[in-house]
Design a protein around this motif. Structure first.
Motif, mmCIF file in Angstrom:
data_model
loop_
_atom_site.group_PDB
_atom_site.id
_atom_site.type_symbol
_atom_site.label_atom_id
_atom_site.label_comp_id
_atom_site.label_asym_id
_atom_site.label_seq_id
_atom_site.Cartn_x
_atom_site.Cartn_y
_atom_site.Cartn_z
ATOM 1 N N PHE A 12 0.827 -1.205 0.000
ATOM 2 C CA PHE A 12 0.000 0.000 0.000
ATOM 3 C C PHE A 12 0.864 1.258 0.000
ATOM 4 C CE2 PHE A 12 -3.305 -2.968 1.286
ATOM 5 C CZ PHE A 12 -4.423 -2.453 0.649
ATOM 6 N N GLN A 13 1.921 1.258 0.807
ATOM 7 C CA GLN A 13 2.804 2.420 0.867
ATOM 8 C C GLN A 13 3.519 2.636 -0.459
ATOM 9 O OE1 GLN A 13 2.942 4.614 3.255
ATOM 10 N NE2 GLN A 13 1.645 3.519 4.728
ATOM 11 N N ALA A 14 3.942 1.541 -1.091
ATOM 12 C CA ALA A 14 4.636 1.648 -2.380
ATOM 13 C C ALA A 14 3.714 2.229 -3.442
ATOM 14 C CB ALA A 14 5.149 0.273 -2.812
ATOM 15 N N ALA A 15 2.451 1.828 -3.417
ATOM 16 C CA ALA A 15 1.484 2.389 -4.370
ATOM 17 C C ALA A 15 1.303 3.881 -4.131
ATOM 18 C CB ALA A 15 0.150 1.654 -4.255
ATOM 19 N N CYS A 16 1.228 4.282 -2.865
ATOM 20 C CA CYS A 16 1.096 5.708 -2.515
ATOM 21 C C CYS A 16 2.249 6.526 -3.076
ATOM 22 C CB CYS A 16 1.066 5.876 -0.998
ATOM 23 S SG CYS A 16 -0.565 5.696 -0.268
ATOM 24 N N ARG A 17 3.448 5.987 -2.962
ATOM 25 C CA ARG A 17 4.648 6.737 -3.390
ATOM 26 C C ARG A 17 4.625 7.040 -4.888
ATOM 27 N NH1 ARG A 17 7.157 3.339 0.583
ATOM 28 N NH2 ARG A 17 7.797 1.814 -0.992
ATOM 29 N N GLN A 18 3.909 6.250 -5.653
ATOM 30 C CA GLN A 18 3.880 6.466 -7.096
ATOM 31 C C GLN A 18 3.274 7.820 -7.464
ATOM 32 O OE1 GLN A 18 5.118 4.585 -9.583
ATOM 33 N NE2 GLN A 18 5.931 3.065 -8.157
ATOM 34 N N LEU A 19 2.389 8.342 -6.632
ATOM 35 C CA LEU A 19 1.770 9.639 -6.924
ATOM 36 C C LEU A 19 2.800 10.756 -7.027
ATOM 37 C CD1 LEU A 19 -1.457 9.770 -4.720
ATOM 38 C CD2 LEU A 19 -1.365 9.862 -7.209
ATOM 39 N N ASP A 20 3.870 10.656 -6.248
ATOM 40 C CA ASP A 20 4.855 11.734 -6.190
ATOM 41 C C ASP A 20 6.116 11.450 -6.995
ATOM 42 O OD1 ASP A 20 3.211 13.171 -4.429
ATOM 43 O OD2 ASP A 20 3.987 12.056 -2.715
ATOM 44 N N GLN A 21 6.194 10.254 -7.574
ATOM 45 C CA GLN A 21 7.400 9.922 -8.316
ATOM 46 C C GLN A 21 7.369 10.555 -9.700
ATOM 47 O OE1 GLN A 21 7.923 5.684 -8.330
ATOM 48 N NE2 GLN A 21 8.701 5.633 -6.232
ATOM 49 N N PRO A 22 8.547 10.894 -10.221
ATOM 50 C CA PRO A 22 8.601 11.390 -11.605
ATOM 51 C C PRO A 22 8.310 10.243 -12.573
ATOM 52 C CG PRO A 22 10.808 11.066 -10.722
ATOM 53 C CD PRO A 22 9.865 10.841 -9.579
ATOM 54 N N ALA A 23 8.475 10.500 -13.843
ATOM 55 C CA ALA A 23 8.217 9.482 -14.856
ATOM 56 C C ALA A 23 9.028 8.223 -14.571
ATOM 57 C CB ALA A 23 8.597 10.031 -16.230
ATOM 58 N N PRO A 24 8.435 7.039 -14.803
ATOM 59 C CA PRO A 24 9.187 5.794 -14.606
ATOM 60 C C PRO A 24 10.483 5.803 -15.396
ATOM 61 C CG PRO A 24 6.865 5.335 -14.997
ATOM 62 C CD PRO A 24 7.057 6.800 -15.243
ATOM 63 N N ALA A 25 11.523 5.252 -14.815
ATOM 64 C CA ALA A 25 12.863 5.355 -15.398
ATOM 65 C C ALA A 25 13.018 4.506 -16.662
ATOM 66 C CB ALA A 25 13.906 4.929 -14.371
ATOM 67 N N GLU A 26 13.514 5.135 -17.731
ATOM 68 C CA GLU A 26 13.798 4.393 -18.950
ATOM 69 C C GLU A 26 14.879 3.353 -18.704
ATOM 70 O OE1 GLU A 26 14.606 6.726 -22.348
ATOM 71 O OE2 GLU A 26 12.768 7.931 -22.212
ATOM 72 N N ALA A 27 15.781 3.660 -17.768
ATOM 73 C CA ALA A 27 16.857 2.724 -17.449
ATOM 74 C C ALA A 27 16.304 1.412 -16.902
ATOM 75 C CB ALA A 27 17.821 3.340 -16.433
ATOM 76 N N GLU A 28 15.112 1.453 -16.336
ATOM 77 C CA GLU A 28 14.476 0.250 -15.809
ATOM 78 C C GLU A 28 13.530 -0.388 -16.826
ATOM 79 O OE1 GLU A 28 12.580 1.480 -12.241
ATOM 80 O OE2 GLU A 28 14.454 1.972 -11.209
ATOM 81 N N GLY A 29 13.540 0.140 -18.044
ATOM 82 C CA GLY A 29 12.756 -0.472 -19.118
ATOM 83 C C GLY A 29 11.420 0.182 -19.404
ATOM 84 N N TRP A 30 11.027 1.193 -18.623
ATOM 85 C CA TRP A 30 9.733 1.843 -18.845
ATOM 86 C C TRP A 30 9.814 2.795 -20.033
ATOM 87 C CZ3 TRP A 30 5.295 0.429 -16.556
ATOM 88 C CH2 TRP A 30 5.384 -0.332 -15.382
ATOM 89 N N GLN A 31 8.784 2.775 -20.871
ATOM 90 C CA GLN A 31 8.726 3.643 -22.048
ATOM 91 C C GLN A 31 7.451 4.470 -22.021
ATOM 92 O OE1 GLN A 31 8.458 0.601 -25.040
ATOM 93 N NE2 GLN A 31 10.680 0.400 -25.253
ATOM 94 N N LEU A 32 7.573 5.724 -22.460
ATOM 95 C CA LEU A 32 6.381 6.551 -22.616
ATOM 96 C C LEU A 32 5.592 6.033 -23.801
ATOM 97 C CD1 LEU A 32 4.674 9.068 -21.934
ATOM 98 C CD2 LEU A 32 6.164 10.376 -23.466
ATOM 99 N N LEU A 33 4.333 5.679 -23.568
ATOM 100 C CA LEU A 33 3.502 5.113 -24.628
ATOM 101 C C LEU A 33 2.628 6.169 -25.277
ATOM 102 C CD1 LEU A 33 2.396 2.666 -26.181
ATOM 103 C CD2 LEU A 33 0.794 2.303 -24.296
ATOM 104 N N VAL A 34 1.893 6.915 -24.461
ATOM 105 C CA VAL A 34 0.993 7.924 -25.020
ATOM 106 C C VAL A 34 0.738 8.997 -23.967
ATOM 107 C CG1 VAL A 34 -1.092 6.690 -24.303
ATOM 108 C CG2 VAL A 34 -1.224 8.281 -26.222
ATOM 109 N N GLU A 35 0.524 10.197 -24.439
ATOM 110 C CA GLU A 35 0.200 11.313 -23.553
ATOM 111 C C GLU A 35 -0.843 12.163 -24.254
ATOM 112 O OE1 GLU A 35 2.480 14.663 -20.800
ATOM 113 O OE2 GLU A 35 3.542 13.658 -22.427
ATOM 114 N N SER A 36 -2.083 12.100 -23.770
ATOM 115 C CA SER A 36 -3.153 12.869 -24.409
ATOM 116 C C SER A 36 -4.304 13.047 -23.449
ATOM 117 C CB SER A 36 -3.642 12.156 -25.680
ATOM 118 O OG SER A 36 -4.275 10.946 -25.354
#
Length: 214
Positions: A12-36
């Motif tokens: 639950f705490q880890a999910a909460c922290r996502q609200l304040d985190q910047p964009a997921p790190a590309e270094a960890e494999g996350w890619q921006l898919l769409v923004e609209s």
């Protein structure tokens, strides 16, 4: 500690922290898919399935967080606003409370069903009130698969909601779903790309109607 029938405090705490985190790190494999239209979606390749995990950041205007949480948790109401629901109810299997969910798929595809657990908590983070709902599929011999339906074994969802400081909500969602069967992975990924923002829009409309209903 986390057990097979629950979620840990750290989840639950880890999910909460996502609200304040910047964009997921590309270094960890996350890619921006769409923004609209105020929704930003990132994806992470899930090598074992050929599918993607998703992180969604957005907002629901004119929908305060407590209302959003109520709508999300209200299974009976979801049958009214989610056109893909065939069956949705809470059951007791082997002494445990689970949710059974059958989803309509277009012909000639077979419908999918889910057996999962879900828990919501209201968490105070330095005076901020945050609503968190976690869900994951579970396997139960007492809930057999019905003929003609494919059971989704890999399902996980997190929803985190906080006031946007105005009249709406700030929302974070994590989502992974492996529908199984013979559906090509490209088609599943395309459906997720378009379906996740559509779900948030439908939920926003449902919140406004829920307000009138109550």
């Amino acid at each position: 500690m986390e057990g097979p029938w629950g979620f840990s405090e750290e989840q639950f705490q880890a999910a909460c922290r996502q609200l304040d985190q910047p964009a997921p790190a590309e270094a960890e494999g996350w890619q921006l898919l769409v923004e609209s239209m105020g929704v930003t979606i990132y994806r992470l390749y899930h090598e074992q399935s050929g599918l993607y995990e998703y992180k969604i950041f957005g907002g629901l205007t004119e929908c305060p967080p407590e209302l959003c949480a109520d709508v999300y948790m209200d299974l009976e109401y979801r049958k009214q606003w989610d056109q893909y629901v065939k069956e949705l109810c809470e059951k007791t299997c082997n002494g445990k409370r689970i949710i059974y969910w059958e989803v309509k798929y277009p012909f000639p595809l077979s419908n999918r069903d889910y057996v999962y657990i879900r828990e919501q908590r209201n968490i105070d983070v330095d005076g901020r009130k945050i609503w968190v709902a976690l869900a994951k599929s579970v396997s139960l011999p007492e809930c057999p698969v019905n003929p003609g339906i494919i059971r989704v074994e890999g399902y996980e969802q997190s929803l985190v909601i906080e006031s946007d400081g105005k009249t709406g909500s700030k929302v974070y969602m994590y989502y992974f779903d492996n529908p199984g069967g013979m559906i090509p992975s490209w088609l599943v990924n395309w459906a997720a790309k378009s379906g996740v923002p559509a779900f948030l829009k439908d939920m926003q409309r449902a919140c406004l109607n829920y307000c009138k209903k109550t």
